[in-house]
Design a protein around this motif. Structure first.
Motif, PDB file in Angstrom:
ATOM      1  N   GLN A  34     -86.730 -27.178 -24.316  1.00 34.16           N
ATOM      2  CA  GLN A  34     -85.665 -28.074 -25.349  1.00 34.16           C
ATOM      3  C   GLN A  34     -86.153 -27.854 -26.333  1.00 34.16           C
ATOM      4  N   ALA A  35     -87.576 -27.835 -26.736  1.00 32.77           N
ATOM      5  CA  ALA A  35     -88.231 -27.717 -28.048  1.00 32.77           C
ATOM      6  C   ALA A  35     -87.736 -26.429 -28.862  1.00 32.77           C
ATOM      7  N   GLU A  36     -87.321 -26.539 -30.177  1.00 39.95           N
ATOM      8  CA  GLU A  36     -86.998 -25.411 -30.918  1.00 39.95           C
ATOM      9  C   GLU A  36     -88.265 -25.178 -31.747  1.00 39.95           C
ATOM     10  N   PHE A  37     -88.559 -23.806 -32.067  1.00 36.15           N
ATOM     11  CA  PHE A  37     -89.498 -23.247 -32.621  1.00 36.15           C
ATOM     12  C   PHE A  37     -89.448 -22.708 -33.888  1.00 36.15           C
ATOM     13  N   TYR A  38     -90.217 -22.877 -34.923  1.00 41.46           N
ATOM     14  CA  TYR A  38     -89.952 -22.106 -36.331  1.00 41.46           C
ATOM     15  C   TYR A  38     -91.391 -21.856 -36.668  1.00 41.46           C
ATOM     16  N   PRO A  39     -91.721 -20.414 -36.721  1.00 41.62           N
ATOM     17  CA  PRO A  39     -92.815 -19.685 -37.236  1.00 41.62           C
ATOM     18  C   PRO A  39     -93.017 -19.957 -38.884  1.00 41.62           C
ATOM     19  N   LEU A  40     -94.139 -20.275 -39.312  1.00 39.58           N
ATOM     20  CA  LEU A  40     -94.528 -20.252 -40.652  1.00 39.58           C
ATOM     21  C   LEU A  40     -95.674 -19.347 -40.966  1.00 39.58           C
ATOM     22  N   ASP A  41     -95.648 -18.757 -42.125  1.00 35.89           N
ATOM     23  CA  ASP A  41     -96.540 -17.783 -42.718  1.00 35.89           C
ATOM     24  C   ASP A  41     -97.646 -18.532 -43.430  1.00 35.89           C
ATOM     25  N   SER A  42     -98.456 -19.461 -42.576  1.00 30.24           N
ATOM     26  CA  SER A  42     -99.406 -20.168 -43.018  1.00 30.24           C
ATOM     27  C   SER A  42    -100.690 -20.332 -41.973  1.00 30.24           C
ATOM     28  N   GLY A  43    -101.650 -21.380 -42.318  1.00 26.22           N
ATOM     29  CA  GLY A  43    -102.478 -21.458 -41.449  1.00 26.22           C
ATOM     30  C   GLY A  43    -102.693 -22.885 -40.916  1.00 26.22           C
ATOM     31  N   HIS A  44    -103.569 -23.558 -40.540  1.00 24.82           N
ATOM     32  CA  HIS A  44    -103.563 -24.711 -39.865  1.00 24.82           C
ATOM     33  C   HIS A  44    -102.668 -25.857 -40.301  1.00 24.82           C
ATOM     34  N   CYS A  45    -102.604 -26.034 -41.521  1.00 21.84           N
ATOM     35  CA  CYS A  45    -102.016 -27.056 -42.361  1.00 21.84           C
ATOM     36  C   CYS A  45    -100.706 -26.711 -42.991  1.00 21.84           C
ATOM     37  N   PRO A  46     -99.769 -26.222 -42.481  1.00 28.81           N
ATOM     38  CA  PRO A  46     -98.502 -25.753 -43.118  1.00 28.81           C
ATOM     39  C   PRO A  46     -97.892 -26.691 -44.067  1.00 28.81           C
ATOM     40  N   GLN A  47     -97.882 -27.916 -43.802  1.00 32.26           N
ATOM     41  CA  GLN A  47     -97.333 -28.788 -44.987  1.00 32.26           C
ATOM     42  C   GLN A  47     -98.246 -28.555 -46.506  1.00 32.26           C
ATOM     43  N   ASP A  48     -99.185 -28.079 -46.530  1.00 34.20           N
ATOM     44  CA  ASP A  48     -99.874 -28.163 -47.748  1.00 34.20           C
ATOM     45  C   ASP A  48    -100.223 -26.716 -48.227  1.00 34.20           C
ATOM     46  N   SER A  56     -98.194 -23.925 -47.260  1.00 34.32           N
ATOM     47  CA  SER A  56     -96.789 -23.323 -47.647  1.00 34.32           C
ATOM     48  C   SER A  56     -95.714 -24.543 -47.575  1.00 34.32           C
ATOM     49  N   PRO A  57     -95.613 -25.394 -48.621  1.00 36.92           N
ATOM     50  CA  PRO A  57     -94.951 -26.748 -48.408  1.00 36.92           C
ATOM     51  C   PRO A  57     -93.503 -26.588 -48.496  1.00 36.92           C
ATOM     52  N   GLU A  58     -93.167 -25.437 -49.434  1.00 34.75           N
ATOM     53  CA  GLU A  58     -91.739 -25.185 -49.750  1.00 34.75           C
ATOM     54  C   GLU A  58     -90.955 -24.675 -48.397  1.00 34.75           C
ATOM     55  N   GLU A  59     -91.599 -23.848 -47.704  1.00 30.47           N
ATOM     56  CA  GLU A  59     -91.033 -23.160 -46.447  1.00 30.47           C
ATOM     57  C   GLU A  59     -90.875 -24.499 -45.349  1.00 30.47           C
ATOM     58  N   PHE A  60     -92.204 -25.042 -45.457  1.00 27.97           N
ATOM     59  CA  PHE A  60     -92.335 -26.216 -44.400  1.00 27.97           C
ATOM     60  C   PHE A  60     -91.222 -27.274 -44.494  1.00 27.97           C
ATOM     61  N   VAL A  61     -90.781 -27.533 -45.664  1.00 28.49           N
ATOM     62  CA  VAL A  61     -89.929 -28.409 -46.147  1.00 28.49           C
ATOM     63  C   VAL A  61     -88.576 -27.974 -45.702  1.00 28.49           C
ATOM     64  N   GLY A  62     -88.331 -26.836 -46.020  1.00 22.84           N
ATOM     65  CA  GLY A  62     -86.853 -26.088 -45.850  1.00 22.84           C
ATOM     66  C   GLY A  62     -86.681 -26.203 -44.565  1.00 22.84           C
ATOM     67  N   ALA A  63     -87.789 -25.724 -43.508  1.00 20.99           N
ATOM     68  CA  ALA A  63     -87.303 -25.628 -42.216  1.00 20.99           C
ATOM     69  C   ALA A  63     -87.134 -27.113 -41.402  1.00 20.99           C
ATOM     70  N   LEU A  64     -87.958 -27.930 -41.797  1.00 18.39           N
ATOM     71  CA  LEU A  64     -87.788 -29.545 -41.325  1.00 18.39           C
ATOM     72  C   LEU A  64     -86.779 -30.168 -41.856  1.00 18.39           C
ATOM     73  N   THR A  65     -86.180 -29.900 -42.872  1.00 18.99           N
ATOM     74  CA  THR A  65     -84.561 -30.682 -43.565  1.00 18.99           C
ATOM     75  C   THR A  65     -83.575 -29.673 -42.863  1.00 18.99           C
ATOM     76  N   GLU A  66     -83.502 -28.368 -42.668  1.00 11.87           N
ATOM     77  CA  GLU A  66     -82.497 -27.889 -41.869  1.00 11.87           C
ATOM     78  C   GLU A  66     -82.450 -28.416 -40.387  1.00 11.87           C
ATOM     79  N   TRP A  67     -83.704 -28.620 -39.726  1.00  6.72           N
ATOM     80  CA  TRP A  67     -83.576 -29.116 -38.452  1.00  6.72           C
ATOM     81  C   TRP A  67     -82.986 -30.625 -38.346  1.00  6.72           C
ATOM     82  N   MET A  68     -83.358 -31.486 -39.180  1.00  6.85           N
ATOM     83  CA  MET A  68     -83.232 -32.751 -39.259  1.00  6.85           C
ATOM     84  C   MET A  68     -81.568 -32.990 -39.551  1.00  6.85           C
ATOM     85  N   GLN A  69     -80.992 -32.184 -40.297  1.00  6.56           N
ATOM     86  CA  GLN A  69     -79.665 -32.200 -40.340  1.00  6.56           C
ATOM     87  C   GLN A  69     -78.700 -32.168 -39.011  1.00  6.56           C
TER      88      GLN A  69
END
Length: 422
Positions: free
Chosen positions: A391-405, A407-420
């Protein structure tokens, strides 16, 4: 993050910050920049700044009076001009009590996302831009004021850091998310500015699970979206699997945790010994050697040069690694209990409940945000989690171990879209 443990500095109770638009401990006159000839010479700009201040104060007081949970954190811009949270001072952002221990956390929402102007860096054009933004927000605020205390501040989002990091590791994500959500960035016990009690047990990560449950019940006070990186991912999974009533959604970010296969291999590698006097001596020697090795490892890895080296190994975007990030990891590690915490955490979390067991209990919407260049927790782990929990959705990010720091722009974009979609 991994390999190093921050510490707790001197703990003080929350106190008003007295900044522009806080509504708490605010001076009755506007806190306007001084010392800049470009600003001093413009009465027009000063009048507009005063208007911004009064508008912000009116909204803050009329719609939802800030308290200890919603006092704004200080924001700043990095050398590249990107907005982020500033590192907390010695007395931290804010605190709450859990079992008599002081737990540090950050909190912000759309009322508190306001950049403090630096009098030495701002130009007249930048101030004028800030004024225009304030007028635009003031127009929107007048409509919100009519709703008085019923102002909707958005779904709460709790961001949980990884091993060796702190709430500051969400420095780029929190301000952007706070425009539409209530954002919380707690420091787990043993990390950041939170206490590192000598009598705490980190066995199976149960302490962090209980801490986060208590935080959701007493500070957030409603179901939230839980987002966790590395060790924080394992912690939020533990909470979501055992207390689904507190969770609106779960986001695992390069999440740590042992699988059943790993646990079985470890069990097979450990010889079964009869508990005799000789085996007790062997166990004592084994523990003494382990403690010595871990002590040396801690002393080695908390050095600034080593911390920076580790960050460079796990970040894809090297420009995101700055002195502020390094200091946020190194300075806490100077605490007298930091080494004991490191030894305990490393030694006591190896026999934890497996990811398989937690996923079998999971019943909440789940997203995997995964840095595909992580050298520690590789993408195949995300694939395995999806196999266990389709059931889990998956979104790959072009970053290393800590995507939130990383590649934060890509991270927040994917997170915000999913939370909607929640």
């Amino acid at each position: 993050m991994g390999w190093f443990v921050p510490t707790c500095l001197v703990v003080h109770p929350p106190r008003p910050l007295g900044r522009l638009g806080t509504g708490v401990g605010t001076d009755p006159t506007p806190s306007l920049p001084h010392g800049s000839s470009t600003i001093r010479g413009s009465n027009f700009v000063r009048r507009r700044l005063e208007t911004m201040w009064r508008t912000t104060m009116a909204l803050s007081n009329a719609t939802a009076k800030p308290d200890g949970k919603t006092r704004p954190e200080r924001l700043e811009r990095d050398p590249a001009g990107r907005l982020r949270m500033a590192r907390p001072a010695k007395d931290g952002w804010r605190w709450y009590q859990f079992r008599g221990w002081n737990v540090h956390y950050g909190s912000m929402d759309r009322r508190s996302v306001s950049l403090e102007m630096d009098q030495e860096k701002d130009t007249l054009d930048e101030v004028a831009e800030a004024v225009a933004l304030g007028i635009e927000r003031g127009s929107e605020a007048s409509e919100e004021t009519q709703k008085a205390m019923g102002t909707e501040l958005g779904t709460p989002v709790v961001l949980v850091h990884g091993f060796g990091a702190s709430g500051y590791h969400w420095r780029y994500c929190a301000p952007t998310l706070a425009e539409k959500h209530r954002v919380y960035t707690p420091c787990l016990l043993g990390f950041g500015l939170s206490d590192k009690p000598k009598d705490a047990s980190y066995e199976d990560g149960e302490l962090w699970r209980e801490q986060l449950v208590h935080f959701l019940e007493t500070v957030v006070e409603e179901p939230a979206v839980l987002v966790g990186n590395s060790l924080g991912g394992r912690t939020v999974l533990h909470v979501a699997a055992t207390r689904p009533d507190l969770v609106r959604g779960l986001v695992l970010v390069n999440s740590a945790g042992r699988f059943e296969e790993d646990k079985n291999k470890a069990s097979m590698a450990e010889p079964v010994e009869e508990l005799t006097a000789l085996t007790r001596i062997r166990q004592w020697l084994r523990m003494a050697i382990q403690k010595a090795v871990l002590s040396f490892t801690f002393l080695w890895t908390k050095r600034p040069a080593r911390v920076k080296q580790v960050l460079e190994a796990v970040y894809n975007n090297q420009d995101r690694i700055d002195q502020s990030l390094v200091d946020s990891i190194v300075e806490p590690a100077l605490h007298e209990n930091a080494m004991d915490t490191f030894i305990k955490v490393v030694g006591q979390t190896r026999t934890q409940t497996t990811v398989n067991e937690l996923l079998r209990k999971l019943q909440v919407p789940t997203l995997l945000l995964w840095g595909m260049r992580d050298p520690w927790i590789r993408p195949d782990k995300a694939d395995y989690i999806r196999k266990l929990y389709p059931q889990a959705e998956f979104y790959p990010l072009d970053s290393g171990h800590c995507p939130q720091d990383d590649s934060p722009e890509e991270f927040v974009g994917a997170l915000t879209e999913w939370m909607q979609k929640l």
